[in-house]
Scaffold this active site. Structure first.
Site, PDB file in Angstrom:
ATOM      1  N   GLY A 147      47.248   2.086  47.609  1.00 23.65           N
ATOM      2  CA  GLY A 147      48.171   3.215  47.545  1.00 23.65           C
ATOM      3  C   GLY A 147      49.228   2.992  46.459  1.00 23.65           C
ATOM      4  O   GLY A 147      50.334   3.529  46.518  1.00 23.65           O
ATOM      5  N   ASP A 163      43.160  -0.210  45.854  1.00 21.88           N
ATOM      6  CA  ASP A 163      43.275   1.017  46.653  1.00 21.88           C
ATOM      7  C   ASP A 163      44.308   0.918  47.767  1.00 21.88           C
ATOM      8  O   ASP A 163      44.165   1.535  48.828  1.00 21.88           O
ATOM      9  CB  ASP A 163      41.906   1.416  47.244  1.00 21.88           C
ATOM     10  CG  ASP A 163      40.852   1.549  46.176  1.00 21.88           C
ATOM     11  OD1 ASP A 163      41.202   2.015  45.076  1.00 21.88           O
ATOM     12  OD2 ASP A 163      39.694   1.168  46.416  1.00 21.88           O
ATOM     13  N   ALA A 206      40.056   1.505  37.620  1.00 22.85           N
ATOM     14  CA  ALA A 206      41.156   1.850  38.524  1.00 22.85           C
ATOM     15  C   ALA A 206      41.096   3.342  38.848  1.00 22.85           C
ATOM     16  O   ALA A 206      40.709   4.148  38.004  1.00 22.85           O
ATOM     17  CB  ALA A 206      42.490   1.535  37.856  1.00 22.85           C
ATOM     18  N   HIS A 245      43.792   5.865  40.902  1.00 27.51           N
ATOM     19  CA  HIS A 245      45.023   6.009  41.693  1.00 27.51           C
ATOM     20  C   HIS A 245      45.242   7.481  42.016  1.00 27.51           C
ATOM     21  O   HIS A 245      45.299   8.307  41.107  1.00 27.51           O
ATOM     22  CB  HIS A 245      46.233   5.498  40.906  1.00 27.51           C
ATOM     23  CG  HIS A 245      46.074   4.078  40.439  1.00 27.51           C
ATOM     24  ND1 HIS A 245      46.899   3.511  39.509  1.00 27.51           N
ATOM     25  CD2 HIS A 245      45.193   3.116  40.781  1.00 27.51           C
ATOM     26  CE1 HIS A 245      46.536   2.260  39.300  1.00 27.51           C
ATOM     27  NE2 HIS A 245      45.491   2.001  40.058  1.00 27.51           N
ATOM     28  N   LEU A 276      50.605   3.533  57.075  1.00 27.03           N
ATOM     29  CA  LEU A 276      50.920   3.164  58.460  1.00 27.03           C
ATOM     30  C   LEU A 276      50.411   4.251  59.406  1.00 27.03           C
ATOM     31  O   LEU A 276      49.909   3.963  60.491  1.00 27.03           O
ATOM     32  CB  LEU A 276      52.443   2.984  58.626  1.00 27.03           C
ATOM     33  CG  LEU A 276      52.857   2.447  59.995  1.00 27.03           C
ATOM     34  CD1 LEU A 276      52.474   0.977  60.136  1.00 27.03           C
ATOM     35  CD2 LEU A 276      54.350   2.621  60.245  1.00 27.03           C
ATOM     36  N   GLY A 298      52.529   8.817  54.559  1.00 29.89           N
ATOM     37  CA  GLY A 298      51.691   9.953  54.176  1.00 29.89           C
ATOM     38  C   GLY A 298      51.441   9.875  52.686  1.00 29.89           C
ATOM     39  O   GLY A 298      52.124   9.132  51.976  1.00 29.89           O
TER      40      GLY A 298
HETATM   41  P1  GDP Z   1      45.505   2.942  44.494  1.00 28.41           P
HETATM   42  O1  GDP Z   1      44.269   2.683  43.721  1.00 28.41           O
HETATM   43  O2  GDP Z   1      46.143   1.689  44.992  1.00 28.41           O
HETATM   44  O3  GDP Z   1      46.480   3.825  43.782  1.00 28.41           O
HETATM   45  O4  GDP Z   1      45.038   3.718  45.815  1.00 28.41           O
HETATM   46  P2  GDP Z   1      44.021   4.964  45.892  1.00 28.41           P
HETATM   47  O5  GDP Z   1      44.717   6.146  45.358  1.00 28.41           O
HETATM   48  O6  GDP Z   1      42.719   4.612  45.312  1.00 28.41           O
HETATM   49  O7  GDP Z   1      43.811   5.059  47.464  1.00 28.41           O
HETATM   50  C1  GDP Z   1      44.881   5.279  48.338  1.00 28.41           C
HETATM   51  C2  GDP Z   1      44.658   6.615  49.075  1.00 28.41           C
HETATM   52  O8  GDP Z   1      45.576   6.705  50.155  1.00 28.41           O
HETATM   53  C3  GDP Z   1      44.938   7.843  48.216  1.00 28.41           C
HETATM   54  O9  GDP Z   1      44.054   8.850  48.599  1.00 28.41           O
HETATM   55  C4  GDP Z   1      46.379   8.213  48.556  1.00 28.41           C
HETATM   56  O10 GDP Z   1      46.640   9.603  48.398  1.00 28.41           O
HETATM   57  C5  GDP Z   1      46.421   7.830  50.007  1.00 28.41           C
HETATM   58  N1  GDP Z   1      47.736   7.373  50.517  1.00 28.41           N
HETATM   59  C6  GDP Z   1      48.667   6.616  49.896  1.00 28.41           C
HETATM   60  N2  GDP Z   1      49.673   6.325  50.742  1.00 28.41           N
HETATM   61  C7  GDP Z   1      49.370   6.904  51.925  1.00 28.41           C
HETATM   62  C8  GDP Z   1      50.003   6.933  53.212  1.00 28.41           C
HETATM   63  O11 GDP Z   1      51.039   6.338  53.444  1.00 28.41           O
HETATM   64  N3  GDP Z   1      49.358   7.627  54.191  1.00 28.41           N
HETATM   65  C9  GDP Z   1      48.190   8.282  53.986  1.00 28.41           C
HETATM   66  N4  GDP Z   1      47.652   8.937  55.013  1.00 28.41           N
HETATM   67  N5  GDP Z   1      47.572   8.272  52.793  1.00 28.41           N
HETATM   68  C10 GDP Z   1      48.148   7.581  51.786  1.00 28.41           C
HETATM   69  P1  IMO Z   2      42.437   0.441  41.932  1.00 26.93           P
HETATM   70  O1  IMO Z   2      43.380   0.304  40.760  1.00 26.93           O
HETATM   71  C1  IMO Z   2      39.044  -1.084  44.254  1.00 26.93           C
HETATM   72  C2  IMO Z   2      36.268  -3.748  42.160  1.00 26.93           C
HETATM   73  C3  IMO Z   2      34.890  -3.111  42.104  1.00 26.93           C
HETATM   74  C4  IMO Z   2      34.026  -4.355  42.106  1.00 26.93           C
HETATM   75  C5  IMO Z   2      34.835  -5.336  41.250  1.00 26.93           C
HETATM   76  C6  IMO Z   2      34.386  -5.440  39.806  1.00 26.93           C
HETATM   77  O2  IMO Z   2      42.005   1.817  42.205  1.00 26.93           O
HETATM   78  O3  IMO Z   2      42.983  -0.262  43.118  1.00 26.93           O
HETATM   79  P2  IMO Z   2      34.657  -3.772  37.749  1.00 26.93           P
HETATM   80  O4  IMO Z   2      34.137  -2.386  37.560  1.00 26.93           O
HETATM   81  O5  IMO Z   2      36.121  -3.913  37.660  1.00 26.93           O
HETATM   82  O6  IMO Z   2      33.936  -4.765  36.886  1.00 26.93           O
HETATM   83  O7  IMO Z   2      34.218  -4.135  39.263  1.00 26.93           O
HETATM   84  O8  IMO Z   2      36.171  -4.878  41.315  1.00 26.93           O
HETATM   85  N1  IMO Z   2      37.381  -2.910  41.657  1.00 26.93           N
HETATM   86  C7  IMO Z   2      38.156  -2.149  42.442  1.00 26.93           C
HETATM   87  N2  IMO Z   2      38.088  -1.903  43.760  1.00 26.93           N
HETATM   88  N3  IMO Z   2      40.034  -0.532  43.513  1.00 26.93           N
HETATM   89  C8  IMO Z   2      40.120  -0.787  42.188  1.00 26.93           C
HETATM   90  O9  IMO Z   2      41.129  -0.338  41.412  1.00 26.93           O
HETATM   91  C9  IMO Z   2      39.138  -1.613  41.595  1.00 26.93           C
HETATM   92  N4  IMO Z   2      38.929  -2.056  40.341  1.00 26.93           N
HETATM   93  C10 IMO Z   2      37.858  -2.848  40.399  1.00 26.93           C
HETATM   94  O10 IMO Z   2      34.658  -2.299  43.225  1.00 26.93           O
HETATM   95  O11 IMO Z   2      33.935  -4.884  43.399  1.00 26.93           O
HETATM   96 MG    MG Z   3      42.220   3.135  43.774  1.00 26.60          MG
END
Ligand code: GDP
Ligand code: IMO
Ligand code: MG
Length: 422
Positions: free
Chosen positions: A15, A13, A39, A41, A330, A413
């Site tokens: 970003g 998570d 995952a 995203h 940031l 952002g």
């Molecule tokens: P990922 O799994 O690594 O793709 O990340 P996620 O999408 O699960 O979580 C990142 C969250 O932060 C999402 O809701 C994005 O829209 C948000 N996000 C990403 N970059 C930024 C940033 O620079 N600023 C802010 N405020 N939000 C961001």
């Molecule tokens: P993205 O791609 C955050 C974590 C789960 C749990 C552990 C094992 O969005 O960054 P699983 O279901 O994979 O067997 O769970 O891994 N986990 C993540 N946490 N972001 C993810 O993916 C994750 N993928 C798995 O929360 O602790």
């Molecule tokens: Mg994520």
């Protein structure tokens, strides 16, 4: 043109989806190569806001999207994601290729995930409940069912018969309702139908692309510290998250000409159980969660929050051969008067490294902090480094100093172009 690998540097998570969407504007191919719908995203661009779980986050560009052999597929989730994209006007014809080698998440994998977690009680991993551990366990123990098996009904029946005979014994022993062959099979055959236009081994396309110097964007899922080998085992996921996972998960050899961009959230978050040295269980942690909207894209669970841990980033950079860092969110630190940066750890008074011990060890290390001045002004949407308030510039430079790796991108952002490229 160099290919690019965008990899999460913490516990997921970070970003990555936003950064991948940004880089995909110049890519020819975008590839998801490991993990499954654990995952989540989030991508925000001119088409809208999308929670992506299986289809590569770079699908919104001209790039051809590939889901390669290392990915495990929940067919229902994949179908609904394809539907969501079609409704948003994204034409997937000739744009999405799915490897027939992908392993399939079956109903018993999800049940086993639940059974294992319940049996472990307070020692549970806190999985996403998507069946990820059990499907990868079947893959490595030669008990998996692959997408290609679904294209041959006789083969599928035979394999399902064997697997259900084994799995139903466990399922029943734990008081759950056993699964019926016909029901499981009918569902699978129904689900595979709408996917058949996309089932085509991507290897041929990718090897040609790599030989002709086309740009391939490899989309990492999860994060380095969820890697099955080098993460905080057993509080990890089942796949190889690291640069080395690209080879097994796609067939591409990437030792030449690959930019590895480590995505780092400006602070740290984690979902699920496991050690987290810089976790904040105070009002600063609550503030990070509230301003950063730190709730899971996949499960909606509140994410645990803490300060940035540069000991983790240093290790992630070494083990993956990072070429640069992309710092995200940031702007979430805009309202903090003081920000702490973890520079390393001590254990029983001695300086230690992340790799010196296991998860239990990491739960006991003491983070060493350097206190940084906050900037108390908005960085939202800024696009040049010079526009950043001086303390924010200092924060970035300190990260570079402590990790030994340059910061090439700073996200300010969630939108595609809220980014500073240095
Ligand atoms: P990922 O799994 O690594 O793709 O990340 P996620 O999408 O699960 O979580 C990142 C969250 O932060 C999402 O809701 C994005 O829209 C948000 N996000 C990403 N970059 C930024 C940033 O620079 N600023 C802010 N405020 N939000 C961001
Ligand atoms: P993205 O791609 C955050 C974590 C789960 C749990 C552990 C094992 O969005 O960054 P699983 O279901 O994979 O067997 O769970 O891994 N986990 C993540 N946490 N972001 C993810 O993916 C994750 N993928 C798995 O929360 O602790
Ligand atoms: Mg994520």
């Amino acid at each position: 043109m160099s290919s690019i690998f965008v990899i999460g540097s913490q516990w997921g998570d970070e970003g990555k989806g936003k950064i991948i969407d940004y880089f995909s504007e110049k890519a020819n191919y975008v590839v998801r190569f490991h993990g499954g719908n654990n995952a989540g995203h989030t991508v925000i661009n001119q088409y809208g806001k999308f929670p992506m779980h299986l289809v590569p986050s770079g699908i919104f560009s001209q790039a051809v999207a590939c889901i390669t052999n290392g990915v495990v597929l929940d067919l229902e989730v994949l179908i609904s994601e394809i539907e969501m994209l079609k409704e948003a006007g994204i034409d997937l014809k000739g744009k999405l290729y799915i490897s027939p080698r992908c392993h399939i998440i079956l109903p018993y994998h999800k049940l086993l995930d639940k059974i294992y977690e319940a049996a472990k009680g307070s020692a549970k991993t806190g999985t996403t409940g998507r069946g990820i551990g059990p499907v990868y366990a079947d893959k490595v123990s030669y008990n998996g069912i692959r997408l290609s098996d679904l294209l041959d009904k006789k083969k599928l029946t035979q394999k399902l018969q064997v697997q259900l005979a084994i799995k139903n014994k466990i399922i029943e022993a734990f008081g759950e309702k056993s699964l019926q062959l016909r029901e499981v099979e009918t569902e699978l055959l129904k689900s595979v139908k709408p996917l058949t236009p996309y089932i085509h081994e991507p290897y041929g396309l990718l090897i040609k692309a790599s030989k002709t110097k086309k740009q391939i964007l490899y989309e990492g899922a999860h994060g380095v510290f969820l890697d099955n080998d080098w993460g905080t085992y057993p509080y990890v996921t089942a796949s190889t998250v690291l640069t080395g996972g690209i080879n097994a998960g796609t067939g591409m050899s990437v030792q030449n000409d690959l930019k590895v961009i480590g995505v780092v959230k400006a602070y740290t978050t984690r979902v699920g159980a496991g050690p987290f040295p810089t976790e904040l269980l105070d009002k600063n942690g609550d503030k990070l969660r509230a301003s950063g909207a730190e709730f899971g894209t996949t499960t909606g669970r509140p994410r645990r929050c803490g300060w940035l841990d540069t000991a983790l980033i240093r290790f992630a950079s070494e083990i993956n051969g990072y070429t640069s860092l992309a710092i995200t969110k940031l702007d979430i630190l805009d309202s903090f008067k003081e920000i702490a940066l973890c520079t390393g750890y001590t254990y029983k008074g001695k300086k230690v490294q992340y790799y010196d011990g296991d998860a239990e060890f990491l739960a006991q290390v003491k983070p060493v902090y350097k206190t940084m001045k906050g900037w108390l002004s908005s960085t939202k949407g800024l696009t040049t480094f010079a526009q950043l308030p001086k303390p924010a510039q200092t924060y970035i430079k300190e990260i570079e100093k402590l990790t030994g790796i340059k910061v090439s991108h700073i996200s300010t952002g969630p939108e595609r172009h809220a980014i500073i490229e240095r």
